[in-house]
Design an enzyme around this catalytic site. Structure first.
Site, PDB file in Angstrom:
ATOM      1  N   GLY A 261       0.783  -1.215   0.483  1.00  0.00           N
ATOM      2  CA  GLY A 261       0.019  -0.391  -0.089  1.00  0.00           C
ATOM      3  C   GLY A 261       1.193   1.294  -0.164  1.00  0.00           C
ATOM      4  O   GLY A 261       0.556   2.166  -0.206  1.00  0.00           O
ATOM      5  N   ASP A 262       2.098   0.774   0.134  1.00  0.00           N
ATOM      6  CA  ASP A 262       2.954   2.168   0.358  1.00  0.00           C
ATOM      7  C   ASP A 262       4.032   1.791  -0.842  1.00  0.00           C
ATOM      8  O   ASP A 262       4.409   0.914  -1.440  1.00  0.00           O
ATOM      9  CB  ASP A 262       3.591   2.598   1.308  1.00  0.00           C
ATOM     10  CG  ASP A 262       3.546   4.049   1.383  1.00  0.00           C
ATOM     11  OD1 ASP A 262       4.393   4.713   0.666  1.00  0.00           O
ATOM     12  OD2 ASP A 262       3.241   4.692   2.377  1.00  0.00           O
ATOM     13  N   ASP A 263       5.310   2.294  -0.691  1.00  0.00           N
ATOM     14  CA  ASP A 263       6.650   1.842  -1.777  1.00  0.00           C
ATOM     15  C   ASP A 263       7.246   0.710  -1.105  1.00  0.00           C
ATOM     16  O   ASP A 263       6.912   0.106  -0.165  1.00  0.00           O
ATOM     17  CB  ASP A 263       8.006   3.381  -1.449  1.00  0.00           C
ATOM     18  CG  ASP A 263       7.597   4.729  -1.148  1.00  0.00           C
ATOM     19  OD1 ASP A 263       6.475   5.178  -2.451  1.00  0.00           O
ATOM     20  OD2 ASP A 263       7.410   5.169  -0.902  1.00  0.00           O
ATOM     21  N   SER A 294       2.561  -1.452  -6.241  1.00  0.00           N
ATOM     22  CA  SER A 294       1.821  -0.475  -5.382  1.00  0.00           C
ATOM     23  C   SER A 294       1.154   0.247  -6.685  1.00  0.00           C
ATOM     24  O   SER A 294       2.196   1.557  -6.913  1.00  0.00           O
ATOM     25  CB  SER A 294       3.178   0.155  -4.723  1.00  0.00           C
ATOM     26  OG  SER A 294       3.027   1.225  -3.961  1.00  0.00           O
TER      27      SER A 294
END
Length: 477
Positions: A261-263, A294
């Site tokens: 959900g992020d890098d 992502s």
């Protein structure tokens, strides 16, 4: 069955083991595994002869997915820590579902998670200690003040292996995500694995799912090898970064698959004035054979917390689909320090918003005390051999007024734009560099110079560390 050497650090003149086996026991290295079997299952196993045998069941563990094993894990590791001076010990988590709160590791220690074992992370906040914010951040990342200790935590350690037969750690993050989204968290959420002020660390051959926040966070450490991880989180889960090397030197990340959900990889080194004062850069970082998904974040991000500096990053053989950006540099006024000598080659990207995204306007300050005169130096960013398809924007490269980002080199890059592509294919300001054989043609600030961007040919010390795979039997033969 002979005992494997978990790691060999190979120097030009000598070959030594970073397990640092006590010399007085050098002649007593085991030639076969010493095991204790409880109900047909190996519960703990030592790497060398020691006067006692310890097992998970000795401390009351129960792998039924319901019984709390927090005290069992803590007591087992405390007991095994006694063998650190005798070469170290290994704890095997056998098949089953092991519900537990956070626990601390010890030096010269191997945690092995069996392929049929699942460690379930406790959602009971009462089991989680609060610890001070990282000194290079000044405050907690989610909220000011203390932060929850990470699930698997260690500080001032040496020679630690966290591995398995692709066993699973389930962070059970949904409760944490919901409370974070609803503003009910008073402290920063825990990370799944955090190792601080340590050296010679291996994290390998595991599946990590549903972390409350960041998954793997080596910080202020050196000679860290992260290999063969599968990291999975819902693509809308908040701040579930895959791997965050933070103020670390000589780190190697390879053969990992991340849905986040992020890098997927976020390279960091401290936040504004706190990172500047702490002054510990991330340097000599290798990233290779990475696959990332992502949709809202980067495949590889540098920053935004980079105030201790980032230098000598080498990434190659990177694949991504349905991700926001391939290479992302995030910085801002107040960050200070530098991101320089970054080398990327061999990226295959499919369905991206940006191929390259470099910006100097990323806000998010810890407080109002940052120095507005602390401008970051972005220099020597080299990318080559990239194929990207179904891309909305080829590149957005924006420096800071009065702080030009220099030495950008992009070569041998083929970008196919999507039907929804922006009319402005490249958006550039306050940058300086060159390009060669790039399609579509970059902006005028990256003129074609018919060059091939460099990639280092020397070997970093961390690339000389070779780890062998461990296999754990479940029965005695």
């Amino acid at each position: 069955m002979s005992a494997p050497r978990w790691a060999d650090l190979i120097d030009e003149e000598e070959k030594v083991s970073p397990l640092s086996v006590n010399s007085k026991l050098a002649d007593s290295l085991i030639q076969s595994y010493e095991t204790k079997v409880v109900g047909g299952t190996i519960a703990a196993r030592l790497l060398i002869f020691v006067p006692e045998r310890c097992s998970k069941e000795d401390f009351g563990g129960k792998g039924d997915g319901k019984t709390s094993n927090t005290e069992a894990f803590r007591k087992a590791i405390d007991e095994l820590s006694k063998f650190a001076t005798d070469g170290g010990a290994q704890l095997i988590v056998p098949p089953g579902k092991w519900l537990t709160g956070p626990f601390n590791l010890t030096s010269k220690f191997t945690l092995y998670i069996h392929q049929d074992a699942v460690i379930l992370v406790s959602q009971d906040e009462a089991e989680w200690d609060l610890i001070p914010p990282l000194p290079s951040y000044g405050i907690g990342r989610d909220n000011p003040g203390p932060r929850f200790i990470s699930f698997i935590f260690g500080t001032n350690l040496t020679d630690v292996v966290i591995t398995g037969g692709n066993g699973t750690i389930d962070g059970q993050g949904q409760l944490w995500w919901t409370k974070f989204r609803q503003g009910q968290m008073k402290n920063t959420r825990p990370y799944l694995i955090e190792i601080m002020f340590s050296d010679h660390i291996q994290i390998s051959n595991l599946t990590l799912i549903n972390s409350p926040s960041w998954n793997v966070h080596p910080v202020y450490s050196s000679f860290v090898v992260i290999k063969g991880l599968t990291i999975l989180a819902p693509v809308d889960s908040p701040n579930t970064d895959g791997i965050d090397p933070d103020s670390c030197s000589n780190t190697r990340i390879e053969d990992c698959f991340i849905v986040s959900g992020d890098d997927c990889i976020a390279v960091k080194s401290g936040w504004d004035e706190y990172g500047i004062a702490f002054g510990k850069p991330t340097k000599h970082l290798i990233i290779r054979n990475l696959t990332c998904i992502s949709p809202d974040s980067a495949v590889i991000a540098l920053g935004s917390e980079m105030s201790g500096g980032i230098q000598d990053v080498r990434a190659e053989n990177i694949a991504a689909i349905s991700s926001e950006s391939g290479l992302r540099i995030k910085t801002a006024i107040g960050r200070g320090a530098y991101v320089k000598d970054v080398f990327v080659r061999g990226m295959t990207l499919q369905t991206m918003k940006y191929t390259f995204w470099i910006t100097g306007d990323y806000g998010s300050h810890p407080d109002d005390h940052y120095d507005p005169k602390a401008l970051p130096v972005i220099q020597g960013i080299n990318v080559k051999d990239v194929v990207a398809k179904n891309v909305t924007i080829a590149g957005k490269l924006a420096g800071i007024d009065g702080d030009t980002f220099n030495g950008i080199c992009i070569s041998n890059v083929a970008i196919e734009l999507s039907e929804q592509a922006k009319q402005l294919e490249w958006n550039c300001s306050n940058i300086k560099g060159v390009s060669s054989q790039v399609s579509p043609q970059p902006c005028a600030l990256l003129p074609d110079k018919n060059i091939y961007c460099p990639f280092p040919t020397d070997t970093l010390p961390v690339d000389k560390i070779q780890f062998q795979t461990c296999a754990a039997a479940t029965t005695m033969h």
